[in-house]
Design an enzyme around this catalytic site. Structure first.
Site, PDB file in Angstrom:
ATOM      1  N   SER A   1       7.149  60.261  20.650  1.00 39.30           N
ATOM      2  CA  SER A   1       6.796  60.936  19.408  1.00 39.30           C
ATOM      3  C   SER A   1       7.992  60.936  18.467  1.00 39.30           C
ATOM      4  O   SER A   1       9.136  60.952  18.910  1.00 39.30           O
ATOM      5  CB  SER A   1       6.354  62.378  19.704  1.00 39.30           C
ATOM      6  OG  SER A   1       5.827  62.988  18.548  1.00 39.30           O
ATOM      7  N   ASP A   2       7.708  60.899  17.175  1.00 38.63           N
ATOM      8  CA  ASP A   2       8.758  60.987  16.175  1.00 38.63           C
ATOM      9  C   ASP A   2       8.167  61.623  14.927  1.00 38.63           C
ATOM     10  O   ASP A   2       6.958  61.526  14.687  1.00 38.63           O
ATOM     11  CB  ASP A   2       9.338  59.613  15.835  1.00 38.63           C
ATOM     12  CG  ASP A   2      10.637  59.741  15.070  1.00 38.63           C
ATOM     13  OD1 ASP A   2      11.646  60.131  15.694  1.00 38.63           O
ATOM     14  OD2 ASP A   2      10.645  59.506  13.854  1.00 38.63           O
ATOM     15  N   GLN A   3       9.014  62.272  14.148  1.00 40.55           N
ATOM     16  CA  GLN A   3       8.515  62.973  12.966  1.00 40.55           C
ATOM     17  C   GLN A   3       9.514  62.905  11.818  1.00 40.55           C
ATOM     18  O   GLN A   3      10.722  62.986  12.031  1.00 40.55           O
ATOM     19  CB  GLN A   3       8.265  64.446  13.314  1.00 40.55           C
ATOM     20  CG  GLN A   3       7.706  65.257  12.158  1.00 40.55           C
ATOM     21  CD  GLN A   3       7.503  66.705  12.545  1.00 40.55           C
ATOM     22  OE1 GLN A   3       8.452  67.418  12.811  1.00 40.55           O
ATOM     23  NE2 GLN A   3       6.257  67.120  12.598  1.00 40.55           N
TER      24      GLN A   3
END
Length: 194
Positions: A66-68
């Protein structure tokens, strides 16, 4: 089922714990530098996939990457890292709508099957005074958070409204989307809850 969260983020770990399914965490490696003219959507999808793949080199199982990033006025905002940058970010966000892009990737490291999606979440900030921003930063120190706030904490006081299908997306791990992805990989989370 061996589930591995490719993250050292305590926030993502806490979110995944909500599902009451067993998992472990592993530290991913990915160069988080955006490529030339890379959109926020493309950036978080690429990084989520790369993080899962980097852990898949040494571990077998279903790996969650996941990345944001946050985006305002077409500009990608990362983690501020310190109080001065956090103050500047929150000043920039005051009175504006910020879109958070969260990339989610699920990799079966045995078969190399991988699916990646991007969830968005809009945050509408109140108009904030310098005094309010300073006080918030004093109390919460959100220097490791995209956008310089923690919505699960005092950061909620910075907003006038939120718009998105899963509030967990804003914290960094879209659980509704993850449950659906696991189902595509023939994993029913209800059968693994403890």
């Amino acid at each position: 089922m061996k589930l591995i969260l490719a993250s050292t983020s305590p926030y993502r770990k806490n979110i995944l714990e909500k599902l009451c399914i067993p998992f472990s965490c592993a530290s991913p490696s990915a160069d988080e530098t955006p490529m030339n003219n890379e959109s926020a959507n493309t950036l978080v999808a690429r990084l989520a996939a790369e993080k899962a793949l980097s852990v898949g080199v040494t571990q077998k199982g279903l790996i969650i990457g996941s990345d944001q990033v946050a985006c305002v006025d077409g500009v990608i905002l990362g983690k501020p890292g310190n109080k001065l940058k956090a103050f500047d970010q929150l000043t920039q966000l005051s009175g504006k709508t910020v879109t958070f892009f969260t990339g989610l990737s699920l990799l079966d490291s045995k078969t190399q099957r991988q699916e990646t999606i991007v969830e968005t979440f809009d945050v509408i900030f109140k108009s904030l005074s310098a005094k309010q921003i300073s006080r918030y930063l004093e109390l919460e120190e959100p220097y490791d958070c995209a956008g310089s706030f923690k919505s699960e904490g005092l950061g909620i006081a910075l907003f006038s409204s939120l718009d998105g299908r899963d509030p967990n997306t804003l914290i960094g791990l879209p659980l509704i989307a993850l449950v659906a992805m696991l189902k595509k990989f023939e994993i029913d989370v209800f059968e693994h809850m403890q």
